[in-house]
Design an enzyme around this catalytic site. Structure first.
Site, PDB file in Angstrom:
ATOM      1  N   GLU A  43       0.867  -1.186   0.000  1.00 35.43           N
ATOM      2  CA  GLU A  43       0.000   0.000   0.000  1.00 35.43           C
ATOM      3  C   GLU A  43       0.904   1.238   0.000  1.00 35.43           C
ATOM      4  OE1 GLU A  43      -3.541   1.802   2.858  1.00 35.43           O
ATOM      5  OE2 GLU A  43      -2.110   0.382   3.707  1.00 35.43           O
ATOM      6  N   LYS A 109      -9.820   2.707  -2.076  1.00 36.24           N
ATOM      7  CA  LYS A 109     -10.031   2.124  -0.753  1.00 36.24           C
ATOM      8  C   LYS A 109     -11.368   2.566  -0.171  1.00 36.24           C
ATOM      9  CE  LYS A 109      -7.542   1.621   3.642  1.00 36.24           C
ATOM     10  NZ  LYS A 109      -6.298   2.055   4.323  1.00 36.24           N
ATOM     11  N   CYS A 143      -5.664  -2.817   2.798  1.00 33.17           N
ATOM     12  CA  CYS A 143      -5.409  -2.801   4.226  1.00 33.17           C
ATOM     13  C   CYS A 143      -6.655  -2.873   5.118  1.00 33.17           C
ATOM     14  CB  CYS A 143      -4.566  -1.570   4.562  1.00 33.17           C
ATOM     15  SG  CYS A 143      -3.791  -1.667   6.190  1.00 33.17           S
TER      16      CYS A 143
END
Length: 189
Positions: A43, A109, A143
């Site tokens: 990331e 995200k 994540c």
């Protein structure tokens, strides 16, 4: 196809130093030539997990995405990883999946890490993105999305999930411990 070779590429990220990080990754990716079909980078691999998007974010189609396209074509493998992107006055933690033929997929995200202030600096995405590559379907996630399993629930629409993350060393032990404890039986605790 019955199998696919995926390489997880890790590096000590040099904080907010895109040029140095790309140089270090280029060296690591050279060693994978002909041995992998997908190289997965961390990331925010080019800068580290920074809450300073005004300084580090690139415009859509910027230098790092162009670098990913060149490397994917040169190494004849897909390159996947996220970076900070500026689009229409907003910032996104954007996961790119770049194919050797130049096809680019992206996922923004969905679940921003509020404890780290990510939700104050970045805009949340709202689309699930599934990439078909070499006969496999991959759900792209970043994540903290891991903490929201409903978001990644398989609806028979993908074969595997690719999560990219950038956890500091201080969190790795906690994550590993939590993972191990969650899978141990009561007799092992």
């Amino acid at each position: 196809m019955d199998s696919i070779r995926i390489s997880i590429v890790q590096t000590d990220i040099v904080w907010e130093n895109k040029q140095e990080n790309l140089r270090l990754l280029h060296k690591k990716l050279q060693s994978l030539c002909g041995t992998t079909e997908i190289a997965v980078l961390p990331e925010m691999f080019s800068t580290g997990f920074s809450m300073n998007p005004m300084e580090i974010a690139e415009d859509e189609g910027g230098e790092t995405l162009q670098w990913m396209c060149r490397i994917a074509a040169l190494r004849q493998c897909a390159i996947a990883g996220s970076l900070s992107v500026r689009e229409a006055g907003k910032f996104y933690n954007r996961f790119y999946f770049v194919c050797p033929d130049g096809t680019v997929y992206h996922y923004d995200k969905r679940h921003l890490f509020g404890f780290g202030g990510e939700d104050k600096q970045y805009t949340s995405g709202d689309e699930r993105v599934i990439v078909s590559y070499k006969g496999f379907r991959f759900l792209l996630q970043i994540c903290y999305d891991l903490r929201f399993p409903v978001w990644s629930r398989c609806r028979n629409d993908y074969d595997a999930v690719i999560y990219v993350a950038n956890w500091p060393a201080s969190r790795r032990e906690a994550v590993s411990y939590t993972h191990l404890r969650a899978h141990e039986t009561p007799e092992h605790l």
